[in-house]
Design an enzyme around this catalytic site. Structure first.
Site, mmCIF file in Angstrom:
data_model
loop_
_atom_site.group_PDB
_atom_site.id
_atom_site.type_symbol
_atom_site.label_atom_id
_atom_site.label_comp_id
_atom_site.label_asym_id
_atom_site.label_seq_id
_atom_site.Cartn_x
_atom_site.Cartn_y
_atom_site.Cartn_z
ATOM 1 N N CYS A 183 0.832 -1.197 0.000
ATOM 2 C CA CYS A 183 0.000 0.000 0.000
ATOM 3 C C CYS A 183 0.878 1.262 0.000
ATOM 4 O O CYS A 183 1.610 1.499 -0.937
ATOM 5 C CB CYS A 183 -0.967 -0.052 1.169
ATOM 6 S SG CYS A 183 -2.434 0.980 0.956
ATOM 7 N N HIS A 184 0.837 2.083 1.041
ATOM 8 C CA HIS A 184 1.684 3.269 1.110
ATOM 9 C C HIS A 184 3.038 2.973 1.757
ATOM 10 O O HIS A 184 3.917 3.848 1.768
ATOM 11 C CB HIS A 184 0.979 4.382 1.890
ATOM 12 C CG HIS A 184 -0.215 4.945 1.175
ATOM 13 N ND1 HIS A 184 -1.466 4.375 1.292
ATOM 14 C CD2 HIS A 184 -0.352 5.997 0.333
ATOM 15 C CE1 HIS A 184 -2.328 5.073 0.556
ATOM 16 N NE2 HIS A 184 -1.680 6.044 -0.045
#
Length: 285
Positions: A183-184
């Site tokens: 994800c991030h």
């Protein structure tokens, strides 16, 4: 219909949690975790170094802050597989202060995730200081088999600018260890540069959270209170890291010893990929 207006965080001026509507879209009551019945690691390094953000507030446009942290599903579900394979988990943060979690993203009816949270809670609240880990626990004979950086927008606050994060990832590359993120979380890769400022991951490919959602839908449905000041995939591409996905589908990806996933939807698959990929380096019993 649930509101799309971000919810004020009473602890900080102009800071906001995701809207009720966005949580209904993004936080199912259960994950797709399907068990962690793995063969046990029996030789070689047997520890995982999880680097968590210790920051809560991400500045966004409009002089607002997103109240964020480490996403609990992206943190716990991959670790559940690694714990199931017999690895021990240590938690470190750039300051040594407690890891921040987006508890609003905790799946309310997932007993497995809740149990993992309780199991790791003490380490999340009393993590190691990452710089001290780099100085004293990382070397060619380190007990750590992998560095894991979970997702959550909080990974964009301090992680990309931390010398200790860059040093830990450089160690992993230099010592043929695994790097796991989703994800991030791949924002961490931006911290790892050589003396000339070139990314140590130039030429690698990853999955990451798609910029299109952070520019569009995440703002429109009130998940974040404004557009981000910089975009993850764009910044990775500028550093020479190719992002292989442009949507959020649960995709996972391996490039050498770098394992990545695109979103919370990839948490279970990434945990399985990590155990399977790392099995080639470790004895099993």
């Amino acid at each position: 219909m649930a509101s799309k207006t971000p919810v004020p965080d009473r602890a900080e001026h102009n800071a906001f949690f995701p809207s009720d509507y966005s949580l209904g879209q993004y936080v199912p009551p259960r994950t797709d975790f399907d068990g962690a019945q793995h063969e046990q690691v029996s030789s070689g390094p047997r520890k995982i170094l999880m680097i968590a953000t210790d920051e809560r507030y991400l500045p966004v446009e409009g002089d607002k802050f997103f109240s964020t942290g480490n996403h609990p599903v992206e943190t716990l579900v991959p670790l559940m597989h690694l714990l199931g394979a017999g690895y021990e988990v240590d938690v470190a943060t750039p300051s040594g202060n407690l890891a921040k979690l987006e508890l609003w993203a905790m799946p309310a009816e997932d007993e497995n995730v809740r149990a993992a949270y309780e199991q790791l809670l003490e380490k999340l609240q009393q993590p190691k200081d990452l710089a001290q880990v780099v100085r004293s626990e990382l070397g060619p004979d380190s007990e750590y088999a992998a560095v894991f950086v979970p997702g959550g927008h909080g990974a964009m606050i301090d992680i990309p600018y931390s010398q200790a994060v860059g040093d830990a990832l450089a160690w992993a590359l230099d010592n043929d260890r695994w790097i796991i993120s989703l994800c991030h979380g791949p924002a961490a890769l931006l911290a790892a540069r050589d003396n000339d400022g070139r990314s140590l991951f130039d030429g690698y490919s990853v999955c990451a959270f798609p910029d299109a959602l952070d520019e569009g839908a995440n703002v429109e449905i009130g998940y974040i209170p404004g557009k981000l000041k910089w975009l993850l995939a764009k910044r990775l591409e500028e550093a020479g890291v190719r992002v292989v996905n442009d949507d959020m589908s649960g995709m996972v990806h391996q490039d050498r010893k770098l394992l990545t996933g695109d979103s919370p939807l990839a948490s279970n698959a990434l945990g399985r990929l990590a155990v399977e990929a790392m099995a080639g380096d470790a004895g099993k019993g």
